[in-house]
Design an enzyme around this catalytic site. Sequence first.
Site, short mmCIF file in Angstrom:
data_model
loop_
_atom_site.label_atom_id
_atom_site.label_comp_id
_atom_site.label_asym_id
_atom_site.label_seq_id
_atom_site.Cartn_x
_atom_site.Cartn_y
_atom_site.Cartn_z
N LYS A 13 3.70 6.86 17.78
CA LYS A 13 2.60 6.39 18.62
C LYS A 13 2.95 5.04 19.28
CE LYS A 13 -0.50 6.30 15.30
NZ LYS A 13 0.32 6.73 14.15
N ARG A 88 -9.22 5.60 13.29
CA ARG A 88 -8.55 6.23 12.17
C ARG A 88 -9.54 6.87 11.20
NH1 ARG A 88 -3.48 2.95 12.40
NH2 ARG A 88 -2.07 3.58 10.76
N ARG A 127 13.53 2.70 9.62
CA ARG A 127 13.06 1.99 10.81
C ARG A 127 13.12 0.46 10.64
NH1 ARG A 127 6.88 2.96 12.94
NH2 ARG A 127 6.18 1.79 11.14
N ARG A 160 9.29 -3.19 8.11
CA ARG A 160 7.89 -3.45 7.80
C ARG A 160 7.69 -3.38 6.29
NH1 ARG A 160 3.97 -0.10 11.77
NH2 ARG A 160 2.93 0.24 9.77
N ARG A 171 0.28 6.30 2.80
CA ARG A 171 -0.26 6.28 4.17
C ARG A 171 -0.45 7.71 4.69
NH1 ARG A 171 4.35 2.77 6.48
NH2 ARG A 171 3.46 3.06 8.54
P1 AMP Z 1 0.00 1.02 11.89
O1 AMP Z 1 0.89 -0.05 12.44
O2 AMP Z 1 -0.85 1.66 12.92
O3 AMP Z 1 0.78 2.02 11.07
O4 AMP Z 1 -0.99 0.29 10.89
C1 AMP Z 1 -0.53 -0.42 9.75
C2 AMP Z 1 -1.66 -0.63 8.76
O5 AMP Z 1 -2.70 -1.40 9.39
C3 AMP Z 1 -2.35 0.63 8.28
O6 AMP Z 1 -1.68 1.26 7.20
C4 AMP Z 1 -3.72 0.07 7.87
O7 AMP Z 1 -3.64 -0.63 6.64
C5 AMP Z 1 -3.98 -0.97 8.95
N1 AMP Z 1 -4.67 -0.37 10.12
C6 AMP Z 1 -4.20 -0.22 11.39
N2 AMP Z 1 -5.10 0.36 12.19
C7 AMP Z 1 -6.18 0.61 11.42
C8 AMP Z 1 -7.44 1.22 11.65
N3 AMP Z 1 -7.79 1.71 12.85
N4 AMP Z 1 -8.31 1.31 10.60
C9 AMP Z 1 -8.00 0.80 9.40
N5 AMP Z 1 -6.83 0.24 9.10
C10 AMP Z 1 -5.92 0.13 10.09
#
Ligand code: AMP
Length: 213
Positions: A13, A88, A127, A160, A171
């Site tokens: 994404k 989400r 990654r 990360r 996740r």
């Molecule tokens: P991402 O970079 O999108 O994989 O997000 C990393 C982490 O940020 C996720 O595993 C969640 O802990 C938090 N996070 C990101 N977006 C959301 C969201 N829309 N709702 C809740 N937690 C989020």
Amino acid sequence: MRLILLGPPGAGKGTQAKMLKEKFRVPQISTGDILRQAVKDDTELGVQAKAFMDSGQLVPDDVVIGLIEERIKQADCETGFILDGFPRTIIQAEKLAETLTEMNIAIDTVVDMEVNAEEVVSRLTGRSTCSDCGVMFHEESRPPKVPGVCDGCGGHLAQRQDDNRETILKRLEVYQESTSPLKEFYKKQGNLKTVAAGGSVEEIFSRVCEMVR
Ligand code: AMP
């Protein structure tokens, strides 16, 4: 263009959102990036979010909803935006719909990026991301020319905190439970399009572009 990118962690994404942002000149709004920056800056939001992020859990709905409401009202979002990693949960999607209605705007397309769990684990464990410009590399499919250094800007490449096997599996579980019901939610609204998110970044990009034009 008002677009939502849906899909499990590792679907690509973020990568596709960055490419779409360049092509269509609309901002990418990544809740993950906003939260990571807050953690880095040690703000109140970052302190609140860190434990959830490190353990692969979702940050509470009211926190991310507040962030998005503030962000999409900014002037650069007037011509559109790409939501990457939001919504989400069903609650987030319902609240987003409410806010957009109040603003008299609507989402045009929701692109669901499909990829299997095995591929996700391999993509995420290899990654690394540039700490300066955010470009992503992968030890097998897209290795940097010099290990640990960004090809583009020379910045430091970091893994990360949540890209380790245990947290990735958590996740994925959270995605299945809380986020995948959004496919049905948007299908009912008639704007869901599904893209096979396997193959090269460029191949996926051309499929996504076909869907959003
Ligand atoms: P991402 O970079 O999108 O994989 O997000 C990393 C982490 O940020 C996720 O595993 C969640 O802990 C938090 N996070 C990101 N977006 C959301 C969201 N829309 N709702 C809740 N937690 C989020």
